[in-house]
Design a protein around this motif. Structure first.
Motif, PDB file in Angstrom:
ATOM      1  N   UNK A 180       0.825  -1.198   0.000  1.00  0.00           N
ATOM      2  CA  UNK A 180       0.000   0.000   0.000  1.00  0.00           C
ATOM      3  C   UNK A 180       0.862   1.251   0.000  1.00  0.00           C
ATOM      4  N   UNK A 181       0.219   2.416   0.279  1.00  0.00           N
ATOM      5  CA  UNK A 181       0.917   3.700   0.273  1.00  0.00           C
ATOM      6  C   UNK A 181       1.076   4.216   1.696  1.00  0.00           C
ATOM      7  N   UNK A 182       2.147   4.970   1.916  1.00  0.00           N
ATOM      8  CA  UNK A 182       2.409   5.551   3.231  1.00  0.00           C
ATOM      9  C   UNK A 182       2.984   6.938   3.043  1.00  0.00           C
ATOM     10  N   UNK A 183       2.717   7.790   4.060  1.00  0.00           N
ATOM     11  CA  UNK A 183       3.194   9.174   4.020  1.00  0.00           C
ATOM     12  C   UNK A 183       4.541   9.288   4.709  1.00  0.00           C
ATOM     13  N   UNK A 184       5.407  10.140   4.109  1.00  0.00           N
ATOM     14  CA  UNK A 184       6.709  10.458   4.686  1.00  0.00           C
ATOM     15  C   UNK A 184       6.792  11.964   4.846  1.00  0.00           C
ATOM     16  N   UNK A 185       7.401  12.350   5.969  1.00  0.00           N
ATOM     17  CA  UNK A 185       7.525  13.773   6.218  1.00  0.00           C
ATOM     18  C   UNK A 185       8.392  14.054   7.421  1.00  0.00           C
TER      19      UNK A 185
END
Length: 709
Positions: free
Chosen positions: A74-79
Motif C-alpha cells: 500500500x501507500x504511506x506518508x513520509x515527512x
C-alpha cells in the motif's frame, strides 16, 4: 524413477568435493552473521517501537506530510516530525504509521508519537502495524539461522574427526611423561639417511591466503558496523559478541600459520630410531624405534573411500604423499590440540560427507605414517636398507649329527631290487659303481610294482656316480620302506651314506655325468657349463641334502631342437656348505664360483649407468633399478625403492628370494606366468629355470616404464 548414473555421479561428487566447501561454508556463514547483527538490531528496534505504539507510549509531537510512497503493501506518508515542548526536536524524514488509510493532504499536520524508532512515528490513536516488524524478524531469523547453521556444520565436522574421549584421556595422562619439546636439544647430531620433508609451497601460500581472507572479513565487519549502527544498542552489542570470540579463535590459527611459514618439518635417521619434528602438527618430536617399524613403502595411494582409522598423513593439506612408515603395532602421536589452531587445517582437509581427516589427532592410534619427502625413491631405498640392517636374518638349522646315516653297501649283477627299510629323516647319498660293459640304470619306487622315478644312468666301467635319494620324490608322506630297482649288464655296487661322502670343492670343479658335490668355500655366484650339447639339471640342496626353497632344480639347460651345440651356461647363487647335484647324461661339465664380494662389485656402478649394463659377465650379480630382462638363470639385486615388481617368466622361470649369505628364503614366483611380487630395496633374487625369456619391471603406480618403438 531416478537415474542410477545420476545417483552414482552425485555419490562421487559428494565423496570428493563436498568437503572442499568447508572454508566456503565458514566464509558465507561469517558474512551472514555480519548481516544478521545489523538485521537483529533493526528487528529489535522495529518490534520495540511497534510495541510502544500499541501501548500509546511515546513523545507527542506533530507530523507534517511531505510526500507519499507506494509499494506492494500500500501507500504511506513520509515527512517531518517535530516534538512539542520548549526544546523541540525535528526528525527529518520518517514514515507515518497507524493512519489506517486516513485521507491526509500534502503539507497537512497531524498529531503523532515518537515511539523510539528513527524510521517511523505513530499516528496518535491509530492502530499499530505489525506486518513490517514481523517480516523483518522472520528475515532476520532466516539469515541468522543460515549463518549459525553453516558455521555449526563446519564446527561439527571438525569436532567429529577427533579420537574417542577414552583415547584422548589416555594420551593426556601420557603427556606429562618425557616432556621433550621440539627445540635444539631434541635434534640428533647427524642423520644416517639424508631426508628432506617436503611441504607444498603452493598449498602453503593458499593456506596463508585463506587465513588472511578470514582476518580481512573480520576486519571488514568494523566499518560495516559503524556505517549501519550510528547509535549502538544493547541488543546490537549482544548480537556482535561472536566477532571478538571468533577473533580470539583466530589468534591460535595465526600462531599455527607462522609455524607453517617459519618452522619447516625435519626428519633424522639415527642408528636405532627415526626422529620426526613438525612444530605445526606435533607438540614435541616423535621418536620411532627401528624395532617398531615393520616396513617402508614408496608412494602412497589416497583411497577414494573412507579414511582408514590407523593411517595418518603428516601434512596439513590434501597433497600427494610418497613415503609410508608401517608400524608393527599401533602407536600414538604427540599431536597438537585442535583448539590451539589446528582446527583450521583439519577444516581444509575435510573431504567426505562423513567428517573424516587423516591429519594427526590427539589420542588416535596409528599403524601407517604417510609423509611427503624430496627424492622419495632414494629415501625409500636407503630407509629400507637401514631397516634391514636391524633385522636378524633367519639362519638355516644346523645339521643334526645324531642322525647320521650308516654307510651300507649293496652289491649285485644284472637286474635287482634293493629294499631300503626304516624312516629316513632326510635324503641320503647313493654312490653307484658300474663294473659291467653296458649302461646302469636305477629307479626309486614306493612299492614293488610301482613305476617309480629314474634316479641315475651311468655308462660302462665308470669309476663312481653319486646322486640323491629323497622320499619326497615318490611320496608326500614319510615312508618306512622304499625300493631301489637297478638294471645293468654286469656287476655293480650301491653305497648308501650321508652327505659327508660327497666330493668337496672350493673355487671350481669339473666332472662328467651325474654327481653330488659339497661346496666348502665362501658364498658366491656359480656358473655351470656343460659341453656336448646334452641337457642338464642343477639341484641345490642344504648341508643335510634337503631341498632348498625353490631350487630343485635351480637351473635347467638344453639346446634348441635340432641344435647340437652346447646349451648356454647357467648362473645361480651358491651358499656356504651347500650340496650341489648335477644331473646330466655322459656330458662333461665345469662349475666356477666367484665369491660374493667380487661378484657383487657392480653396486659401485653409478645409478645413471646401471641401466646401460645390459648383460654383465656370468658369475656376477646383475643390479637393476627399474627393469631387467634375460634368457637364462641369473642372480639379480633390486636397487629401487621397496614396492611391487612384475615378474614375467612364461612357463620356464621361477623367482626365489635370497638372504645376505645367498641362502634361499622363500619362493616368490613359480614358472606359471606373470606374477606381481613385493620387493625390498637391495633384495637379492635368484631367477631359476631354463629356456626362454624373463623380465622384472617395476610395477609401482608412480613409475611409468618407457615405451619402446
Amino acid at each position: 524413477m531416478v537415474d542410477s548414473n545420476l545417483l552414482r555421479r552425485w555419490e562421487v561428487f559428494a565423496r570428493e568435493r563436498i568437503g572442499a566447501f568447508a572454508l566456503s561454508q565458514l566464509v558465507i556463514g561469517i558474512g551472514l552473521l555480519m548481516a544478521w547483527c545489523i538485521l537483529f538490531g533493526l528487528s529489535v528496534e522495529e518490534v520495540s517501537a511497534t510495541r510502544h505504539a500499541a501501548r500509546g507510549e511515546g513523545v507527542p509531537g506533530t507530523f507534517t506530510a511531505h510526500r507519499t510512497e507506494c509499494g506492494e503493501g500500500g501507500c504511506s506518508w513520509h515527512g517531518a516530525f517535530t516534538t512539542g515542548g520548549t526544546f523541540q526536536l525535528i526528525l527529518g524524514d520518517v514514515e507515518l504509521r497507524g493512519d489506517s488509510g486516513r485521507a491526509i493532504a500534502a503539507g497537512e499536520s497531524v498529531t503523532a508519537l515518537d515511539v523510539g524508532s528513527g524510521n517511523f512515528v505513530q499516528l496518535q490513536g491509530g492502530p499499530p502495524e505489525w506486518k513490517k516488524p514481523s517480516d523483518i524478524a522472520i528475515f532476520t531469523t532466516i539469515v541468522g539461522g543460515l549463518g549459525f547453521g553453516l558455521n555449526t556444520m563446519v564446527v561439527w565436522g571438525v569436532y567429529w574427526t577427533r579420537a574417542s574421549p577414552a583415547a584422548r584421556r589416555r594420551q593426556a595422562r601420557e603427556r606429562g611423561h618425557g616432556r621433550e619439546r621440539w627445540g635444539r636439544r631434541a635434534r640428533p647430531g647427524s642423520s644416517a639417511v639424508r631426508v628432506q620433508v617436503a611441504r607444498s609451497k603452493r598449498k602453503s601460500l593458499a593456506g596463508v591466503v585463506q587465513f588472511l581472507s578470514l582476518v580481512a572479513l573480520l576486519l571488514l565487519f568494523v566499518p560495516i558496523w559503524k556505517v549501519f549502527n550510528t547509535e549502538v544498542t544493547r541488543a546490537e552489542v549482544v548480537a556482535g559478541l561472536w566477532a571478538p570470540v571468533f577473533a580470539l579463535v583466530l589468534v591460535g590459527v595465526a600462531v599455527q600459520t607462522l609455524r607453517l611459514v617459519l618452522a619447516r618439518p625435519r626428519m633424522w635417521v639415527t642408528g636405532d630410531e627415526i626422529v620426526l619434528r613438525d612444530p605445526l602438527l606435533l607438540w614435541k618430536v616423535l621418536r620411532i624405534p627401528r624395532v617398531d617399524i615393520a616396513a617402508i613403502h614408496y608412494g602412497y595411494e589416497p583411497r577414494s573411500g573412507p579414511v582408514e582409522g590407523d593411517v595418518v598423513q603428516v601434512t596439513p593439506f590434501l597433497e600427494e604423499l610418497n613415503l609410508v612408515l608401517q608400524m608393527r603395532d599401533h602407536i600414538s602421536l604427540p599431536a597438537r590440540r585442535l583448539r590451539w589452531g589446528n582446527w583450521f587445517w583439519v577444516m581444509l582437509t575435510l573431504r567426505d560427507l562423513k567428517p573424516q581427516t587423516a591429519m594427526p589427532q590427539r589420542g588416535r592410534l596409528v599403524r601407517r605414517l604417510c609423509l611427503r619427502v624430496k627424492e622419495p625413491r632414494r629415501v625409500a631405498a636407503e630407509l629400507d636398507r637401514w631397516l634391514a640392517e636391524g633385522e636378524a636374518s633367519p639362519r638355516p638349522a644346523p645339521v643334526d649329527q645324531a642322525h647320521d646315516v650308516p654307510v651300507r653297501t649293496y652289491r649285485g649283477a644284472g637286474a635287482k631290487r634293493i629294499k631300503l627299510k626304516g624312516r629316513l629323516a632326510r635324503p641320503v647319498l647313493a654312490e653307484f659303481v658300474n663294473e659291467g660293459p653296458g649302461t646302469l640304470r636305477a629307479w626309486l619306487r614306493r612299492t614293488e610294482f610301482g613305476q617309480g622315478i629314474p634316479v641315475i644312468g651311468c655308462g660302462p666301467e665308470e669309476s663312481s656316480t653319486t646322486t640323491v635319494l629323497d622320499d619326497r620324490q615318490i611320496s608326500h608322506k614319510p615312508l618306512t620302506r622304499r625300493l631301489l630297482h637297478v638294471e645293468a649288464e654286469g656287476r655293480w655296487s650301491v653305497t648308501i651314506s650321508g652327505p659327508e661322502r660327497a666330493r668337496g670343492f672350493t673355487g671350481s670343479a669339473t666332472g662328467s655325468g651325474t654327481e653330488v658335490l659339497s661346496h666348502q668355500g665362501q658364498p658366491g655366484i656359480a656358473v655351470v657349463t656343460v659341453t656336448g650339447g646334452r641337457p642338464y639339471q642343477v639341484h641345490l640342496r642344504g648341508p643335510d641334502l634337503s631341498a632348498l626353497t625353490g631350487c630343485v632344480p635351480v637351473a635347467v639347460g638344453s639346446p634348441p631342437p635340432g641344435d647340437e651345440s652346447a646349451p648356454p651356461p647357467s648362473t645361480f647363487a651358491l651358499p656356504e656348505r651347500a650340496m650341489l647335484q648335477v644331473r646330466t647324461s655322459d656330458a662333461d661339465w665345469r662349475i666356477d664360483v666367484t665369491p660374493l664380494q667380487q661378484a657383487d662389485a657392480d653396486l659401485a656402478v653409478p645409478a645413471g649407468e646401471r641401466e646401460a649394463v645390459s648383460v654383465p659377465p656370468t658369475g656376477h650379480v646383475r643390479p637393476f633399478e627399474h627393469s631387467i630382462e634375460g634368457h637364462r638363470t641369473a642372480v639379480v639385486r633390486y636397487l629401487g625403492p621397496p614396492g611391487p615388481v612384475l615378474f614375467r617368466s612364461g612357463d620356464a622361470f621361477g623367482l626365489v628370494q635370497l638372504d645376505a649369505d645367498l641362502v634361499p628364503v622363500r619362493a616368490l614366483a613359480r614358472p606359471d606366468g606373470d606374477t606381481k611380487v613385493r620387493l625390498r630395496s637391495h633384495a637379492l633374487l635368484q631367477v631359476t629355470g631354463g629356456q626362454g625369456t624373463w623380465s622384472l619391471v617395476e610395477a609401482h603406480p608412480l613409475y611409468s616404464p618407457p615405451h619402446r618403438g
